[in-house]
Design a protein around this motif. Structure first.
Motif, PDB file in Angstrom:
ATOM      1  N   ASP A 281      34.331 -22.167   6.181  1.00  0.00           N
ATOM      2  CA  ASP A 281      33.712 -23.446   5.841  1.00  0.00           C
ATOM      3  C   ASP A 281      32.778 -23.861   6.971  1.00  0.00           C
ATOM      4  O   ASP A 281      33.229 -24.218   8.063  1.00  0.00           O
ATOM      5  CB  ASP A 281      34.800 -24.505   5.620  1.00  0.00           C
TER       6      ASP A 281
ATOM      7  N   GLU B 288      19.291 -26.765   4.489  1.00  0.00           N
ATOM      8  CA  GLU B 288      19.639 -27.271   3.148  1.00  0.00           C
ATOM      9  C   GLU B 288      19.193 -26.292   2.067  1.00  0.00           C
ATOM     10  O   GLU B 288      19.937 -26.034   1.104  1.00  0.00           O
ATOM     11  CB  GLU B 288      19.002 -28.634   2.918  1.00  0.00           C
ATOM     12  N   LYS B 289      18.003 -25.747   2.224  1.00  0.00           N
ATOM     13  CA  LYS B 289      17.484 -24.788   1.256  1.00  0.00           C
ATOM     14  C   LYS B 289      18.385 -23.573   1.155  1.00  0.00           C
ATOM     15  O   LYS B 289      18.536 -22.978   0.067  1.00  0.00           O
ATOM     16  CB  LYS B 289      16.070 -24.370   1.651  1.00  0.00           C
ATOM     17  N   GLU B 290      18.996 -23.199   2.303  1.00  0.00           N
ATOM     18  CA  GLU B 290      19.873 -22.030   2.307  1.00  0.00           C
ATOM     19  C   GLU B 290      21.317 -22.382   1.983  1.00  0.00           C
ATOM     20  O   GLU B 290      22.215 -21.567   2.189  1.00  0.00           O
ATOM     21  CB  GLU B 290      19.757 -21.325   3.657  1.00  0.00           C
ATOM     22  N   GLY B 291      21.522 -23.593   1.465  1.00  0.00           N
ATOM     23  CA  GLY B 291      22.806 -23.951   0.877  1.00  0.00           C
ATOM     24  C   GLY B 291      23.820 -24.633   1.754  1.00  0.00           C
ATOM     25  O   GLY B 291      24.975 -24.811   1.349  1.00  0.00           O
ATOM     26  N   PHE B 292      23.440 -25.046   2.965  1.00  0.00           N
ATOM     27  CA  PHE B 292      24.391 -25.705   3.855  1.00  0.00           C
ATOM     28  C   PHE B 292      24.368 -27.223   3.669  1.00  0.00           C
ATOM     29  O   PHE B 292      23.330 -27.813   3.350  1.00  0.00           O
ATOM     30  CB  PHE B 292      24.065 -25.397   5.316  1.00  0.00           C
ATOM     31  N   LYS B 293      25.505 -27.842   3.892  1.00  0.00           N
ATOM     32  CA  LYS B 293      25.558 -29.287   4.031  1.00  0.00           C
ATOM     33  C   LYS B 293      25.119 -29.606   5.457  1.00  0.00           C
ATOM     34  O   LYS B 293      25.689 -29.083   6.417  1.00  0.00           O
ATOM     35  CB  LYS B 293      26.975 -29.804   3.778  1.00  0.00           C
TER      36      LYS B 293
ATOM     37  N   LEU C  45      25.135 -18.346   8.847  1.00  0.00           N
ATOM     38  CA  LEU C  45      25.123 -17.525   7.631  1.00  0.00           C
ATOM     39  C   LEU C  45      26.225 -16.474   7.662  1.00  0.00           C
ATOM     40  O   LEU C  45      26.921 -16.254   6.651  1.00  0.00           O
ATOM     41  CB  LEU C  45      23.760 -16.853   7.476  1.00  0.00           C
TER      42      LEU C  45
ATOM     43  N   ARG D  86      29.650 -18.114   7.128  1.00  0.00           N
ATOM     44  CA  ARG D  86      29.828 -18.502   5.713  1.00  0.00           C
ATOM     45  C   ARG D  86      30.081 -17.267   4.856  1.00  0.00           C
ATOM     46  O   ARG D  86      30.954 -17.290   3.972  1.00  0.00           O
ATOM     47  CB  ARG D  86      28.594 -19.247   5.222  1.00  0.00           C
ATOM     48  N   ASP D  87      29.335 -16.194   5.093  1.00  0.00           N
ATOM     49  CA  ASP D  87      29.546 -14.970   4.324  1.00  0.00           C
ATOM     50  C   ASP D  87      30.915 -14.359   4.590  1.00  0.00           C
ATOM     51  O   ASP D  87      31.403 -13.554   3.786  1.00  0.00           O
ATOM     52  CB  ASP D  87      28.454 -13.949   4.656  1.00  0.00           C
TER      53      ASP D  87
END
Length: 327
Positions: free
Chosen positions: A42, A57-62, A34, A37-38
């Motif tokens: 990438d 996945e819920k927190e937006g990662f591939k 996290l 990413r912030d």
């Protein structure tokens, strides 16, 4: 004198236009993914199917299988438990490494003791936050950071340190300060500190103090507050102000008693025992013992945990914490 790096010494440039695969989404994996990413980098996540996959996945990662994540990445961050790493490395990481990639560890155990032997064509670095993952994330969000250690084990590219410092900056560690070390020093001091002070030593000191008071006829509940509950209050003072600062903030009676009696309890015999424990770490004896214990299914560890759970201080503590905190 230790070399300490801060924000002005590090740049995110070595990581720009690169894909970072965080292997593991536990305490450290989630926090570091996290934060990176912030920081505008990438980041993908490599996992086995399960709850962590769903959370990532819920927190937006591939999210990909570990082997697929390694294939897609330029930088690999091994943030799974030490004892799991060798098998995952052998089967899912090493076969897919390419020349010039970077592999980062948060602890040097598996590399230092030869459980993982990286190929010569990759950079191998370590960024080790000196804090649990939740605090790494919390401090980052607050605009601060936790201190970390940084080390280079293998510098194939000639720029491994720059990449390690970029990772440290990305997770917020250079905001607080990053100390340069080696895989050997980080691993051995971490194990010795855990065993002799932070976990083993502190736990046994508290238990022995509790047992002494109870055996002298004092109420277990009172003994609990004196040797366990107040230990946190004293440790908070030491953490914030140092040992002398703590002494200046307790009563004069506590100050005199502590300075005169403490060295008689924790004496040179204890120090010799610490040195013996340290030598087992330095020689690799502890690592060999722990690897064998893990392979057997950890029967001794389970027995020791059960013994601890059944100690009177745990029974009393559970009731005291229920009254204090509603646990």
């Amino acid at each position: 004198m230790a070399k300490i790096y801060t924000d002005r010494d590090a740049s995110l440039d070595p990581l720009r236009d690169k894909t970072i695969a965080v292997i593991g989404y536990g305490s450290q994996g989630r926090a570091q993914a996290l934060n990176l990413r912030d920081s505008g980098l990438d980041v993908i996540v490599g996992l086995r199917p399960g709850k962590s996959w769903e959370l990532a996945e819920k927190e937006g990662f591939k999210v990909y299988r570990v082997d697929e994540a390694v294939k897609r990445a330029d930088v690999i961050m091994m943030l799974i438990p030490d004892m799991v790493q060798p098998e995952v490395w052998k089967n899912q990481v090493e076969p897919h490494l390419r020349e010039g990639m970077t592999v980062d560890f948060a602890h040097g155990f598996t590399v230092h003791y030869g459980l993982i032997k990286p190929p010569e064509f990759v950079d191998v670095v370590m960024v080790a936050p000196k804090s649990p993952g939740a605090k790494v994330r919390e401090e980052f969000l607050a605009g601060r950071g936790v201190p970390a250690l940084v080390a280079v084990y293998q510098d194939y590219s000639g720029r491994a340190l720059d990449t390690a410092l970029a990772i440290a900056k990305g997770i917020g560690a250079t905001r607080a300060g990053v100390i340069e070390t080696t895989f050997k020093e980080e691993t051995e001091t971490d194990l010795i500190g855990e065993q002799t002070v932070l976990v083993g030593g502190l736990m046994e000191l508290i238990k022995k103090g509790f047992e002494t008071l109870v055996e002298l006829g004092y109420q277990p509940e009172v003994a609990y507050f004196e040797v366990l509950n107040e230990a946190k209050l004293i440790m908070d003072l030491i953490w914030r102000y140092g040992i002398t600062g703590m002494l200046e903030r307790v009563s004069v009676t506590a100050r005199y008693g502590g300075l005169t009696v403490g060295p008689k309890v924790i004496d040179d015999r204890v120090k010799e025992n610490m040195k013996k424990a340290a030598e087992r770490v330095r020689s690799g004896e502890f690592a060999r013992e722990w690897v064998e214990e893990y392979r057997k299914g950890m029967p001794r560890l389970q027995k020791l945990l059960e013994d601890t759970r059944s100690h009177e201080i745990e029974r009393v503590g559970k009731e005291m914490r229920r009254l204090l905190f509603g646990d």
